[in-house]
Design an enzyme around this catalytic site. Structure first.
Site, PDB file in Angstrom:
ATOM      1  N   ALA A  44       0.856  -1.197   0.000  1.00 33.91           N
ATOM      2  CA  ALA A  44       0.000   0.000   0.000  1.00 33.91           C
ATOM      3  C   ALA A  44       0.889   1.244   0.000  1.00 33.91           C
ATOM      4  O   ALA A  44       1.746   1.404   0.860  1.00 33.91           O
ATOM      5  CB  ALA A  44      -0.908  -0.011   1.228  1.00 33.91           C
ATOM      6  N   GLU A 112      -6.454  12.090  -2.537  1.00 30.61           N
ATOM      7  CA  GLU A 112      -6.640  11.080  -3.577  1.00 30.61           C
ATOM      8  C   GLU A 112      -8.040  11.231  -4.157  1.00 30.61           C
ATOM      9  O   GLU A 112      -8.857  12.000  -3.634  1.00 30.61           O
ATOM     10  CB  GLU A 112      -6.418   9.672  -3.006  1.00 30.61           C
ATOM     11  CG  GLU A 112      -4.969   9.433  -2.577  1.00 30.61           C
ATOM     12  CD  GLU A 112      -4.710   8.036  -2.034  1.00 30.61           C
ATOM     13  OE1 GLU A 112      -5.251   7.067  -2.582  1.00 30.61           O
ATOM     14  OE2 GLU A 112      -3.970   7.926  -1.044  1.00 30.61           O
ATOM     15  N   HIS A 234      -7.298  -0.344 -10.223  1.00 26.58           N
ATOM     16  CA  HIS A 234      -6.577   0.913  -9.980  1.00 26.58           C
ATOM     17  C   HIS A 234      -6.290   1.537 -11.337  1.00 26.58           C
ATOM     18  O   HIS A 234      -5.799   0.849 -12.231  1.00 26.58           O
ATOM     19  CB  HIS A 234      -5.276   0.645  -9.214  1.00 26.58           C
ATOM     20  CG  HIS A 234      -4.724   1.895  -8.596  1.00 26.58           C
ATOM     21  ND1 HIS A 234      -4.162   2.902  -9.352  1.00 26.58           N
ATOM     22  CD2 HIS A 234      -4.674   2.318  -7.308  1.00 26.58           C
ATOM     23  CE1 HIS A 234      -3.781   3.877  -8.542  1.00 26.58           C
ATOM     24  NE2 HIS A 234      -4.095   3.553  -7.298  1.00 26.58           N
ATOM     25  N   ARG A 280     -12.270   6.153  -8.462  1.00 27.50           N
ATOM     26  CA  ARG A 280     -11.520   5.226  -9.312  1.00 27.50           C
ATOM     27  C   ARG A 280     -12.330   4.524 -10.392  1.00 27.50           C
ATOM     28  O   ARG A 280     -11.811   4.239 -11.464  1.00 27.50           O
ATOM     29  CB  ARG A 280     -10.894   4.138  -8.439  1.00 27.50           C
ATOM     30  CG  ARG A 280      -9.693   4.647  -7.751  1.00 27.50           C
ATOM     31  CD  ARG A 280      -8.999   3.572  -6.989  1.00 27.50           C
ATOM     32  NE  ARG A 280      -8.043   4.268  -6.146  1.00 27.50           N
ATOM     33  CZ  ARG A 280      -7.400   3.727  -5.151  1.00 27.50           C
ATOM     34  NH1 ARG A 280      -7.608   2.462  -4.843  1.00 27.50           N
ATOM     35  NH2 ARG A 280      -6.540   4.432  -4.453  1.00 27.50           N
ATOM     36  N   HIS A 341      -7.012  -4.351  -8.436  1.00 25.30           N
ATOM     37  CA  HIS A 341      -6.332  -3.776  -7.275  1.00 25.30           C
ATOM     38  C   HIS A 341      -6.970  -4.159  -5.948  1.00 25.30           C
ATOM     39  O   HIS A 341      -6.261  -4.457  -4.984  1.00 25.30           O
ATOM     40  CB  HIS A 341      -6.360  -2.249  -7.433  1.00 25.30           C
ATOM     41  CG  HIS A 341      -5.663  -1.489  -6.350  1.00 25.30           C
ATOM     42  ND1 HIS A 341      -4.307  -1.615  -6.109  1.00 25.30           N
ATOM     43  CD2 HIS A 341      -6.127  -0.587  -5.449  1.00 25.30           C
ATOM     44  CE1 HIS A 341      -3.982  -0.814  -5.104  1.00 25.30           C
ATOM     45  NE2 HIS A 341      -5.059  -0.196  -4.669  1.00 25.30           N
ATOM     46  N   ARG A 376     -14.729   1.406  -3.477  1.00 30.71           N
ATOM     47  CA  ARG A 376     -14.037   1.891  -2.267  1.00 30.71           C
ATOM     48  C   ARG A 376     -13.426   3.271  -2.492  1.00 30.71           C
ATOM     49  O   ARG A 376     -12.761   3.515  -3.507  1.00 30.71           O
ATOM     50  CB  ARG A 376     -12.914   0.899  -1.917  1.00 30.71           C
ATOM     51  CG  ARG A 376     -12.058   1.321  -0.750  1.00 30.71           C
ATOM     52  CD  ARG A 376     -10.994   0.282  -0.516  1.00 30.71           C
ATOM     53  NE  ARG A 376     -10.097   0.207  -1.640  1.00 30.71           N
ATOM     54  CZ  ARG A 376      -8.862   0.698  -1.658  1.00 30.71           C
ATOM     55  NH1 ARG A 376      -8.383   1.308  -0.594  1.00 30.71           N
ATOM     56  NH2 ARG A 376      -8.110   0.571  -2.718  1.00 30.71           N
TER      57      ARG A 376
HETATM   58  C1  SIN Z   1      -2.776   4.261  -4.033  1.00 31.27           C
HETATM   59  O1  SIN Z   1      -1.800   4.674  -3.422  1.00 31.27           O
HETATM   60  O2  SIN Z   1      -3.196   4.791  -5.056  1.00 31.27           O
HETATM   61  C2  SIN Z   1      -3.486   3.061  -3.508  1.00 31.27           C
HETATM   62  C3  SIN Z   1      -4.101   3.367  -2.229  1.00 31.27           C
HETATM   63  C4  SIN Z   1      -5.380   2.599  -2.071  1.00 31.27           C
HETATM   64  O3  SIN Z   1      -5.616   1.654  -2.812  1.00 31.27           O
HETATM   65  O4  SIN Z   1      -6.190   2.982  -1.228  1.00 31.27           O
END
Ligand code: SIN
Length: 528
Positions: A44, A112, A234, A280, A341, A376
């Site tokens: 991670a 993010e 991802h 995502r 992912h 998620r």
């Molecule tokens: C990422 O660093 O993009 C992955 C983190 C995640 O999957 O929550």
């Protein structure tokens, strides 16, 4: 071996849970099929989402999680996990995790996709590894916790399997990889913390251990599994012709990176007003569409606006990995593609990590608590793991104090007259065929026809692998392929049952959302 509590898996969920049980006075054994740090946690990068700044509040974290989850989250679970976050962050810090500090003495917060605020605590771009190292240090110093490496959990033993009346957990069969012998272990509680199932797909950001072992084992024992159709791809894994998919953290887009198509055009604004920081599912679908539209093998991620020094400070792992591959991310665009992912569904649990089988608990990626819904929110998974491991430890303590146990004799594992395999090629062939099938037919964009094709092939693979399982000596690869095939079948079954497009499940045959969001739930009992 005779423990009250067995934990399967040594990532953040399993280690945190073991430490919390030990604090409550219990002896715990952790089983891990490889070495202690071969875990998804270790990979991670992004971090752990929690409300820790005065600019942020619980309501926005809850709202962002519900929006990403596309109507399928359990709002009371979301509320409870989000509100428990800050206390668990304090715990991690006390356990030795050194989150990257900000210049004012607080912690640096990353951003993010899908987050309306900066709220991701991180240790540069290797958060998972830093947490894993800190927790392993605590575990190895704890005399009440024993960690067994190279111990592969095969199947759970319930009282009914042992010839009794009840359905609670009484033991577990485990393959000791160092001797090749199978151990029959008595226990009252099993906590599954065995991670996800990315290896069901040809291209994944997950390590090779992510073979769905916990979901498969729980399902075989009669546990309910939920929302397995929601596989998170991802958006940005480093493209390479050898099939490896190194993660390029979403935090890179959080610091301003822009996705560009094969013509160099920034395209995300035309798909979503949140552009590169949309959730995502939206970004992965947009990339898939652009690659198909222009016939390109990948798209580009452009972070050249940041200086080489800034990139090396904030993203040392990504910077160095790309340099090794001949890409200087301060000057060159990064070739990226989506890759499997995260499993958003899993073994169905309540907010205390309890499943429908008394004594069986699940925590982390293997579990489906209702937090993630149909997609998620980034960096919510480590948060879920620490909160549920804490709730789970308290629930297990109560269970051990209040449940009545009779001393059940366990059926010994029967090896029978099984032979040493002379056709191991079957294992590799079936594993390759499964991954290719899932990638081609059960990926980002689905159709009824593709799912039917996948199911036909998987049923064939299942017949072959089960035949192999009953006739030849047990070995780790066999156990992994058997588990992967079962979980893949359940993913396809769940996808076929969902007659709508929602979150990560997008099908051309039912492009719209139904008015009511209903989780999918299956168990072995439905097969009868
Ligand atoms: C990422 O660093 O993009 C992955 C983190 C995640 O999957 O929550």
């Amino acid at each position: 071996m005779n423990y009250d509590i067995i934990v399967v898996g040594s990532g953040i969920a399993g280690l945190s849970f073991a430490l919390k049980c030990s604090k409550l006075g219990h002896r715990v054994a952790i089983l891990t099929k490889k070495t202690s740090s071969d875990t998804n946690t270790n990979h991670a990068q992004g971090g752990i989402a929690s409300v820790t700044s005065s600019a942020d509040d619980f309501e926005s974290h809850v709202r962002d999680t519900l929006i990403a989850g596309d109507g399928l989250c359990d709002s009371s679970v979301v509320e409870s996990i989000v509100r428990s976050g800050p206390e668990q962050i304090k715990n991690l810090i006390a356990e030795g995790v050194k989150f990257t500090p900000a210049s004012d003495g607080s912690y640096e917060l990353g951003r993010e996709g899908g987050h309306s605020q900066r709220r991701i605590l991180h240790v540069k771009d290797y958060t998972g590894r830093a947490i894993e190292e800190a927790l392993l240090k605590c575990v190895s110093a704890d005399p009440k916790i024993s960690l067994f490496e190279h111990h592969f959990a095969i199947d759970l033993i319930t009282e009914s399997k042992a010839g009794g009346e009840g359905n609670h957990i009484v033991g577990i069969y485990v393959l000791d990889n160092t001797t090749g012998k199978i151990k029959t272990i008595k226990t009252r509680v099993v906590m599954l913390a065995s991670g996800g199932t990315g290896c069901a797909y040809l291209y994944t950001t997950n390590p090779t251990i992510a073979t769905g072992d916990g979901i498969a084992m729980a399902y075989r024992a009669g546990a309910q599994v939920s929302n397995l159709e929601f596989i998170q791809f991802h958006p940005t894994a480093l493209y390479s012709t050898d099939g490896e998919r190194f993660l390029i953290s979403e935090a890179v887009r959080g610091e301003g990176a822009i996705l560009r198509n094969a013509n160099g055009e920034a395209f995300m604004k035309s798909y979503d007003p949140r552009a590169d920081l949309a959730p995502r599912d939206i970004v992965a679908r947009a990339i898939d569409h652009e690659m198909k539209r222009l016939g390109s093998a990948h798209v580009w991620l452009d972070i050249t606006k940041l200086s080489s020094q800034t990139l090396q400070d904030r993203f040392p792992q990504i910077y160095n990995h790309c340099i090794e591959k001949g890409i200087d991310i301060s000057k060159d665009f990064i070739p990226v593609v989506p890759a499997a992912h995260y499993m958003c569904g899993g073994v169905k649990t309540d907010i205390n990590a309890a499943t429908n089988i008394p004594g069986l608990y699940a925590c982390g990626e293997v579990a489906c608590t209702g937090l993630h819904g149909a997609n998620r929110l980034a960096s919510n998974s480590l948060l879920e793991a620490v909160v549920l491991s804490d709730n789970g430890a308290k629930a297990v303590d109560e269970y051990l104090k209040t449940a009545s146990f009779t001393d059940t004799a366990l059926p010994e594992w029967k090896d029978g007259d099984v032979r040493v395999p002379d056709e191991r090629v079957v294992l590799h062939h079936n594993s390759d065929e499964l991954k290719r099938t899932m990638w081609d037919y059960v990926c980002i964009v689905r159709t009824n026809k593709r799912l039917e094709r996948a199911m036909n092939r998987i049923l064939n693979l299942e017949r072959e692998i089960n035949d192999y399982y009953w006739n030849f000596k047990i070995e780790p690869t066999l156990l992994e392929v058997r588990n992967l095939v079962l979980v893949a079948k359940l993913i396809v079954k769940s996808a076929m049952a969902r007659k709508e497009s929602r979150g990560l499940h997008y099908t051309l045959d039912y492009p719209n959302k139904l008015p009511e969001a209903i989780p999918s739930v299956f168990s072995k009992a439905d097969e009868k």
